[in-house]
Each structure stands twice: as structure tokens, then as C-alpha cells.
Design an enzyme around this catalytic site. Structure first.
Site, PDB file in Angstrom:
ATOM      1  N   LYS A 168       0.833  -1.194   0.000  1.00 10.53           N
ATOM      2  CA  LYS A 168       0.000   0.000   0.000  1.00 10.53           C
ATOM      3  C   LYS A 168       0.877   1.257   0.000  1.00 10.53           C
ATOM      4  O   LYS A 168       1.827   1.366   0.792  1.00 10.53           O
ATOM      5  CB  LYS A 168      -0.923   0.011   1.218  1.00 10.53           C
ATOM      6  CG  LYS A 168      -2.004  -1.055   1.185  1.00 10.53           C
ATOM      7  CD  LYS A 168      -3.028  -0.769   0.102  1.00 10.53           C
ATOM      8  CE  LYS A 168      -4.182  -1.750   0.151  1.00 10.53           C
ATOM      9  NZ  LYS A 168      -5.233  -1.444  -0.844  1.00 10.53           N
TER      10      LYS A 168
ATOM     11  N   ASP B 235      -0.087  -0.463  -4.617  1.00 15.36           N
ATOM     12  CA  ASP B 235      -1.487  -0.062  -4.734  1.00 15.36           C
ATOM     13  C   ASP B 235      -1.666   1.305  -4.101  1.00 15.36           C
ATOM     14  O   ASP B 235      -1.489   1.468  -2.889  1.00 15.36           O
ATOM     15  CB  ASP B 235      -2.375  -1.098  -4.040  1.00 15.36           C
ATOM     16  CG  ASP B 235      -3.856  -0.764  -4.124  1.00 15.36           C
ATOM     17  OD1 ASP B 235      -4.216   0.165  -4.878  1.00 15.36           O
ATOM     18  OD2 ASP B 235      -4.653  -1.436  -3.441  1.00 15.36           O
TER      19      ASP B 235
ATOM     20  N   GLU C 192      -1.124  -0.464  -9.155  1.00 17.55           N
ATOM     21  CA  GLU C 192      -2.583  -0.582  -9.062  1.00 17.55           C
ATOM     22  C   GLU C 192      -3.230   0.752  -8.723  1.00 17.55           C
ATOM     23  O   GLU C 192      -2.843   1.405  -7.751  1.00 17.55           O
ATOM     24  CB  GLU C 192      -2.935  -1.628  -8.000  1.00 17.55           C
ATOM     25  CG  GLU C 192      -4.423  -1.857  -7.839  1.00 17.55           C
ATOM     26  CD  GLU C 192      -4.731  -2.989  -6.852  1.00 17.55           C
ATOM     27  OE1 GLU C 192      -5.808  -2.936  -6.230  1.00 17.55           O
ATOM     28  OE2 GLU C 192      -3.904  -3.911  -6.715  1.00 17.55           O
TER      29      GLU C 192
ATOM     30  N   ASP D  94      -8.605  -0.965 -10.256  1.00 17.98           N
ATOM     31  CA  ASP D  94      -9.417  -1.576  -9.205  1.00 17.98           C
ATOM     32  C   ASP D  94     -10.672  -0.739  -8.972  1.00 17.98           C
ATOM     33  O   ASP D  94     -11.756  -1.092  -9.424  1.00 17.98           O
ATOM     34  CB  ASP D  94      -8.593  -1.688  -7.920  1.00 17.98           C
ATOM     35  CG  ASP D  94      -9.397  -2.224  -6.740  1.00 17.98           C
ATOM     36  OD1 ASP D  94     -10.553  -2.660  -6.937  1.00 17.98           O
ATOM     37  OD2 ASP D  94      -8.887  -2.213  -5.606  1.00 17.98           O
TER      38      ASP D  94
ATOM     39  N   LYS E 116     -13.171  -7.963  -7.596  1.00 17.85           N
ATOM     40  CA  LYS E 116     -13.529  -8.413  -6.257  1.00 17.85           C
ATOM     41  C   LYS E 116     -14.973  -8.892  -6.291  1.00 17.85           C
ATOM     42  O   LYS E 116     -15.845  -8.207  -6.830  1.00 17.85           O
ATOM     43  CB  LYS E 116     -13.348  -7.287  -5.241  1.00 17.85           C
ATOM     44  CG  LYS E 116     -11.910  -6.793  -5.159  1.00 17.85           C
ATOM     45  CD  LYS E 116     -11.726  -5.658  -4.179  1.00 17.85           C
ATOM     46  CE  LYS E 116     -10.256  -5.240  -4.138  1.00 17.85           C
ATOM     47  NZ  LYS E 116     -10.017  -4.118  -3.208  1.00 17.85           N
TER      48      LYS E 116
END
Length: 325
Positions: free
Chosen positions: A108, A139, A165, A191, A215
Site C-alpha cells: 500500500k 497499490d 494498481e 481496481d 472483487k
């Protein structure tokens, strides 16, 4: 198959609050609503800040997984990555140690209140633990504008990123960034531009990403997510939303049913939970997760039951979400 009424859902609801090992997305506990349907246990756990319209899609996924037969799997195990929250670089080895055998780590970055220097230090620490053969992806959760993202690519390129991402928030920014860094050979993954978009295929049509992160809960279930991937025509990696092991089993079912699975999936996040609803949490072993349903432990459901106030909050949310289906 007869789908459940709101009364059925409320009667079957088990609402849990699970402590996290490390603060993640600004919270220290993950709350979820669990149900048992005819096909098995399922989960409704949209993040707290999501509006009812978005939460209703997660409820559709929960009902689908608990009350409808799922697509047949084409594999019985799914490779997964480690997930490293926006922790200090010194804490990285301890986080990665919780993900047995994972050859890939997602890091992250772009955390509010932190700097690019913090991100670089964290990614450097991950690369040091993973070694030259490990795969490292980052991400940003849409946290940069185009100029910031381009600057970050330059700063992080030395770590041989597998992909970046959701560096920017919207499709137009992603497309511009992808054009700017075309010579850098760092793929872009979408995403939020898929799961939070009114049109999840817009990013593919715009040529704004090289792959999709999908997801199961936010996209309305396994079958709908499979259809989106098929129509987009891009490689996909399946990820989680910090679910309990029951919610993770829905993501594993999605990954297991994809015809092609070129990337390790972000489904190892039970390792970020300090407790779970099953005595055998769906944590990676040898970097893999098994495909199959998860049964909760009754004692753990009781031990981690949410407070009466939080239970009332979730039941009200459930009622509002169901009204939008």
C-alpha cells in the site's frame, strides 16, 4: 432457488467484529454480517463509509453466494500474494512473515498523511525481504494525481514493479498516465475504476489499464465478476476487501472459475486479521489457498459478536440495502 426475504436475512444474521493485526483503511476492527444459505455460508461486509446504493451490490453478492449454485472451478488451489499495509519500513518483515510461502507482495502506498519517501522506504524493505525473484506490486487506491503518479513511478522503478494498481482516481487520469509511462514497462491495474464505477468496462474501452483487479462482493457476485472480465478482454487478478474467511471463500471461488489466472491473487488477507470466525482461517500455506466453502465455528461467532449498538447499525444498513435490490 427461492431467494431470501429481508426477514429471512435478519433472522439468519450473525454480525461479527474482528480485530486487525495492523490498522488498515483507518480501522482496527473489521465488521461483517454472515448468513447461512442453502448453498453454504456467505458474507455481507461493505466498508463502513460506503453509501447504501453501493452496499446493496455487496448484498446481491452475499445472496448469490449463499442461495445460488456457483460456477464450476477449473482449479482446486489459488496462488495468493502478501499484502503490506502502509506500515513503517521497519515493520515490513513482521507483516510478510504472516504470509506463508507467498512469492508476491502488494504494498500500500499514497496513504494520507504519508510521503513518497515513506512509500519508497516501505517498498525497498519489501524488495529486500522478497529478494530479486520476488514479485512486488504497489497499490495507491487512487491517491495520486497524474503528475504525482508519474513522479512516483520514477522513484519506485528501481524495485522492478510487477504492476501499479489504481495510481489515479479516474479513467481519464489512468489513460494519461499510461501514455506518459509507456516506455517504462510498468503495467497499470484498475481496481476502483472497475468496482466503484457505474460502468465497470469503461476503463477497458478507454485503454486506460493493462489488467483488471476484480472483487466478488463489490461486483455483485462471482458470476457477474466473471462476465465483466470476459467482456473486458483483459487479464484479471482477484482481490479481497479484507473479508472474513467466509468472504474470502467467495473470492477464491471467483479466482478458481476464471479460465486464465496469470497473477497471484490478493486473497491472503485473513493473515491481517488477529481473529477469524473459523478455527482454520483461510490463510496462505505455501502461497496457496484451497478452493471450497468455509464453515464458521459457533464459539468464535459468539466470542466475536458485535456489540448491540453495532448489531443494530448493521441490521438497519441491511434493511436499507435490501430495499434497493
Amino acid at each position: 432457488m427461492t431467494l431470501p426475504s429481508l426477514g429471512d436475512l435478519i433472522a439468519a444474521a450473525h454480525i461479527v467484529s474482528l480485530p486487525l493485526v495492523t490498522r488498515f483503511r483507518g480501522v482496527e476492527h473489521r465488521e461483517a454480517v454472515l448468513f447461512k444459505g442453502p448453498e453454504g455460508w456467505t458474507e455481507f461486509s461493505p466498508f463502513l463509509e460506503y453509501e447504501d446504493a453501493e452496499a446493496s451490490v455487496w448484498l446481491s453478492a452475499a445472496i448469490d453466494f449463499g442461495w445460488r449454485r456457483q460456477p464450476d472451478p477449473v482449479r482446486d488451489r489459488v496462488p495468493v500474494n502478501a499484502t503490506v499495509p502502509a506500515v513503517d519500513a521497519a515493520d515490513v518483515p513482521g507483516v510478510l512473515a504472516r504470509f506463508d510461502g507467498c512469492r508476491t507482495a502488494k504494498v500500500k502506498v499514497a496513504e494520507r498523511g504519508q510521503t513518497l519517501a515513506d512509500d519508497v522506504a516501505r517498498v525497498r524493505a519489501v524488495r529486500a525481504v522478497m529478494g530479486p525473484e520476488g514479485r512486488v506490486r504497489v497499490d495507491a487506491n487512487g491517491g495520486w494525481n497524474v503528475d504525482e503518479a508519474e513522479h512516483a513511478v520514477h522513484a519506485l522503478a528501481e524495485f522492478d514493479l510487477e504492476y501499479l494498481e489504481q495510481p489515479c482516481a479516474d479513467v481519464e487520469e489512468l489513460a494519461e498516465l499510461r501514455a506518459r509511462i509507456a516506455d517504462w514497462d510498468i503495467p497499470l491495474a484498475a481496481d476502483e475504476s472497475v468496482r466503484k464505477a457505474a460502468d465497470p468496462l469503461a476503463v477497458a474501452r478507454a485503454g486506460a489499464a493493462d489488467l483488471l483487479v476484480v472483487k466478488a462482493q463489490p461486483l455483485g457476485g462471482v458470476a457477474r465478476a466473471l462476465a465483466i472480465v470476459d467482456e473486458a478482454g483483459l487479464p484479471a487478478v482477484v482481490s479481497s476487501a479484507l473479508d472474513t474467511s467466509i468472504g474470502l471463500s467467495m473470492g477464491v471461488a471467483l479466482a478458481a472459475a476464471l479460465p486464465d489466472l496469470p497473477y497471484d491473487c490478493g486473497l491472503g488477507t485473513a493473515s491481517l486479521l488477529a481473529a477469524d470466525v473459523t478455527a482454520r482461517p483461510l490463510r496462505p500455506v505455501g502461497g496457496m489457498l484451497p478452493v471450497g466453502r468455509i464453515e464458521p465455528d459457533a464459539a468464535l461467532l459468539t466470542r466475536h459478536a458485535a456489540s448491540p449498538e453495532r448489531r443494530a447499525w448493521w441490521l438497519e444498513r441491511l434493511e436499507r440495502s435490501a430495499a434497493l435490490l
